[in-house]
Design an enzyme around this catalytic site. Structure first.
Site, PDB file in Angstrom:
ATOM      1  N   ASP A 100      -9.358 -34.318  29.796  1.00  0.00           N
ATOM      2  CA  ASP A 100      -8.083 -34.722  30.484  1.00  0.00           C
ATOM      3  C   ASP A 100      -7.187 -35.789  29.340  1.00  0.00           C
ATOM      4  O   ASP A 100      -7.735 -37.040  29.559  1.00  0.00           O
ATOM      5  CB  ASP A 100      -8.120 -35.328  31.843  1.00  0.00           C
TER       6      ASP A 100
ATOM      7  N   ASP B  76      -2.262 -34.558  30.884  1.00  0.00           N
ATOM      8  CA  ASP B  76      -1.600 -35.157  31.886  1.00  0.00           C
ATOM      9  C   ASP B  76      -0.006 -35.523  31.835  1.00  0.00           C
ATOM     10  O   ASP B  76       0.394 -35.691  30.446  1.00  0.00           O
ATOM     11  CB  ASP B  76      -2.199 -36.519  32.055  1.00  0.00           C
TER      12      ASP B  76
ATOM     13  N   GLU C 244       0.077 -30.207  32.308  1.00  0.00           N
ATOM     14  CA  GLU C 244       0.361 -30.582  33.851  1.00  0.00           C
ATOM     15  C   GLU C 244       1.868 -30.621  33.779  1.00  0.00           C
ATOM     16  O   GLU C 244       2.543 -31.599  33.177  1.00  0.00           O
ATOM     17  CB  GLU C 244      -0.238 -32.177  34.396  1.00  0.00           C
TER      18      GLU C 244
ATOM     19  N   HIS D  69      -6.565 -33.066  42.410  1.00  0.00           N
ATOM     20  CA  HIS D  69      -7.152 -34.155  42.789  1.00  0.00           C
ATOM     21  C   HIS D  69      -5.765 -35.096  43.289  1.00  0.00           C
ATOM     22  O   HIS D  69      -5.779 -36.327  43.631  1.00  0.00           O
ATOM     23  CB  HIS D  69      -7.671 -34.806  41.662  1.00  0.00           C
ATOM     24  N   ASP D  70      -4.573 -34.400  43.379  1.00  0.00           N
ATOM     25  CA  ASP D  70      -3.552 -35.078  43.703  1.00  0.00           C
ATOM     26  C   ASP D  70      -2.792 -34.584  44.955  1.00  0.00           C
ATOM     27  O   ASP D  70      -1.868 -34.994  45.504  1.00  0.00           O
ATOM     28  CB  ASP D  70      -2.269 -35.068  42.611  1.00  0.00           C
TER      29      ASP D  70
END
Ligand code: GLC
Ligand code: CA
Length: 535
Positions: free
Chosen positions: A103, A205, A268, A336-337
């Site tokens: 990531d 990200d 993302e 995870h968000d």
């Protein structure tokens, strides 16, 4: 040119703090992931069968945003292991045919990164321009009106030099200045560092945030915002998200990926279907290999997407209609968000049934599917007591801890995850790998069947997509390639439906295992909240 591996891959996202603790400190780590690789893919249908892993950041970090605040892009945080553990993890994955994605967090570093420590030390430090420093406006107000994604202004005053620095997230995450070629070069070198170690790609990200409007102009107000209206943001983030200059920067990033064989960039990104599609670039000027489409989670942030046929159909339609030729979508049902799938879709208690249909849909759509750890065993959001909340980002009242709790391997007090109190509490004990493995009708069993079926059914990987007519409450589509056509039926209604088929076939995958193998001549019957694939 041979077909790129990531087009046919199923990717599994691990939140490393929560997968497996190997040394009894209550925090998951890289050694723990190595120990659990056989669960992910041991080459047999007893295992999940995933093709690639992405794990959230494991770089050295003060962990204010749990790794998304990086203080050294080329290392491993001691909580997770060492570079040697990472090398071993890569080797162990590759031995099993599993690719590894890290990531990359290019938009911001930690405020503890040596670059920022230098940058903040004086106004004429050579690294000053690696971040965004601005004085207050003449009237004493903030440099502009941008807000941080986790609430509050995007600017913090630094006493040392009396100027503000920009942070799109927490104040501990200062934004890097991607208009400075030195920053761009240094960040490209980070990619090369990991490619040299054998990393197969990156999830990137906040891809859409790295290049801002050159003068950091104010964002305009959102005309849809009203004090008591629906929860939409007060301003349109046009000058700091998906700003047109970000696209050329993405294409330069892609060039670094292309210096190596068979690497993949997954961004993302948030925005309209068109904005997402634009990240793929064109044949002449390629951008990302894949850009996330999060619309099954939230088509219109922050409202959760309802599990409803017409909405699902529209989301896929919009993606298919906007992507450039040759581009492939990339969907996720959870990460995870965001609240876990079952918890988001459980108002009437049918969340678990919907999760089964969603798994069939995700793995039968034309896309590179991303699965979030624990979804396959039906993990739900965990009600974390106030005093144990960890996530400083409280844009949801609870933050994001509920969907980040430890993976549950068995029923033991430590769930097979740890031998001590874990960093976040466990969820319902009945959701665990051991029990789910023993039940032939579990969500885990269904997920395994769906993944392995996909692998052995080329039309599900390579086939084109077309939607077909279906009764109300049903999302139906075909995947077709040459003479082969698979029909996929997703029933979002609470009643059984009979869906006409354009060609006969057999049920090759169903939310109800016993129905697999059923011959269908002119129609297929799908139960309430169920889904089936006919070929
Ligand atoms: C991304 C990550 C999120 C993180 C944020 C800031 O949205 O998914 O977890 O907090 O970026 O890096
Ligand atoms: Ca540990």
């Amino acid at each position: 040119m041979s077909r790129e591996w990531w087009r046919d891959a199923v990717v599994y996202q691990i939140y490393p703090r929560s997968f497996q603790d190997s040394n009894g400190d209550g925090i998951g780590d890289l050694e723990g992931i190595i120990q659990r690789l056989d669960y992910l893919n041991d080459g047999t249908e007893q295992s999940l069968g995933i093709d690639a892993l992405w794990f959230s950041p494991t770089f050295p970090s003060p962990m204010t945003d749990f790794g998304y605040d990086v203080s050294d892009y080329c290392g491993v945080d001691p909580a997770f292991g060492t570079l040697e553990t990472m090398d071993r993890l890569i080797a162990e994955c590759h031995k099993r045919g599993i690719k590894v994605l890290l990531d990359w967090v290019p938009n911001h570093s930690s405020d503890q990164h040596p670059w920022f420590i230098e940058s903040r030390s004086s106004r004429d430090n050579p690294k000053r321009d690696w971040y965004y420093w601005r004085p207050a406006k003449p009237d004493g107000s903030l440099p502009n009106n941008w807000r941080g994604s986790f609430g509050g202004p995007a600017w913090t005053l630094d006493e040392t030099t009396g100027e503000y620095y920009l942070h799109s997230f927490l104040r501990e995450q200062p934004d890097l200045n991607w208009r400075n070629p030195e920053v761009e070069r240094a960040m490209h070198d980070v990619l090369r560092f990991w490619f040299e170690r054998g990393i197969d790609g990156f999830r990137i990200d906040v891809m859409g945030g790295i290049v801002k409007e050159p003068n950091l102009a104010d964002n305009p107000p959102n005309p849809d915002w009203t004090p008591d209206g629906p929860r939409v943001s007060r301003q349109l983030w046009v000058n700091n998200r998906n700003y047109p200059d970000v696209y050329p920067a993405v294409k330069r990033i892609r060039k670094v990926f292309d210096e190596y064989e068979a690497r993949v960039a997954v961004g993302e990104v948030f925005g309209t279907s068109q904005e997402v599609a634009d990240y793929y670039g064109s044949d002449e000027e390629p951008g990302l290999h894949l850009a996330f489409n999060f619309q099954f989670i939230h088509e219109h942030e922050p409202v959760h997407t309802p599990w409803e046929a017409e909405t699902l159909r529209r989301i896929v339609h919009n993606a298919e209609a906007t992507l450039p030729p040759g581009a492939q979508p990339c969907y996720a049902l959870a990460n995870h968000d965001r609240s876990r799938f079952i918890s988001r879709n459980n108002e009437d208690g049918h969340g678990a049934a919907r999760a089964r249909a969603a798994t069939v849909m995700l793995l039968a759509l034309r896309n590179t599917p991303f699965l979030y750890y624990g979804e396959e065993i039906g993990m739900e959001d965990v009600d974390v007591p106030e005093e144990r909340l960890q996530d400083p980002a409280r844009f949801r009242t609870t933050g994001r801890d509920p969907e980040r709790t430890p993976m549950q391997w068995d029923q033991s007090p430590g769930r097979g995850f740890s031998t001590v109190e874990p960093w976040l509490p466990y969820g319902r004990v009945d959701r665990n790998v051991q029990d789910a493995s023993a039940q032939s009708d579990s969500l885990l069993a269904l997920t395994r069947r769906a993944i392995w079926l996909r692998k052995s059914t080329p039309v599900l990987c390579e086939g084109a997509y077309r939607e077909i007519d279906a009764p109300a409450g049903v999302f139906a589509f075909e995947r077709f390639a040459g003479p082969e056509t698979a029909t996929v039926v997703v029933n979002t209604s609470g009643a059984a439906v009979v869906v006409p088929l354009r060609r006969p076939g057999s049920v090759i995958l169903s939310t109800i295992a016993a129905e697999e193998g059923t011959r269908c001549e002119s129609s297929v019957t799908v139960g309430p909240f169920g889904a089936a694939v006919v070929l």
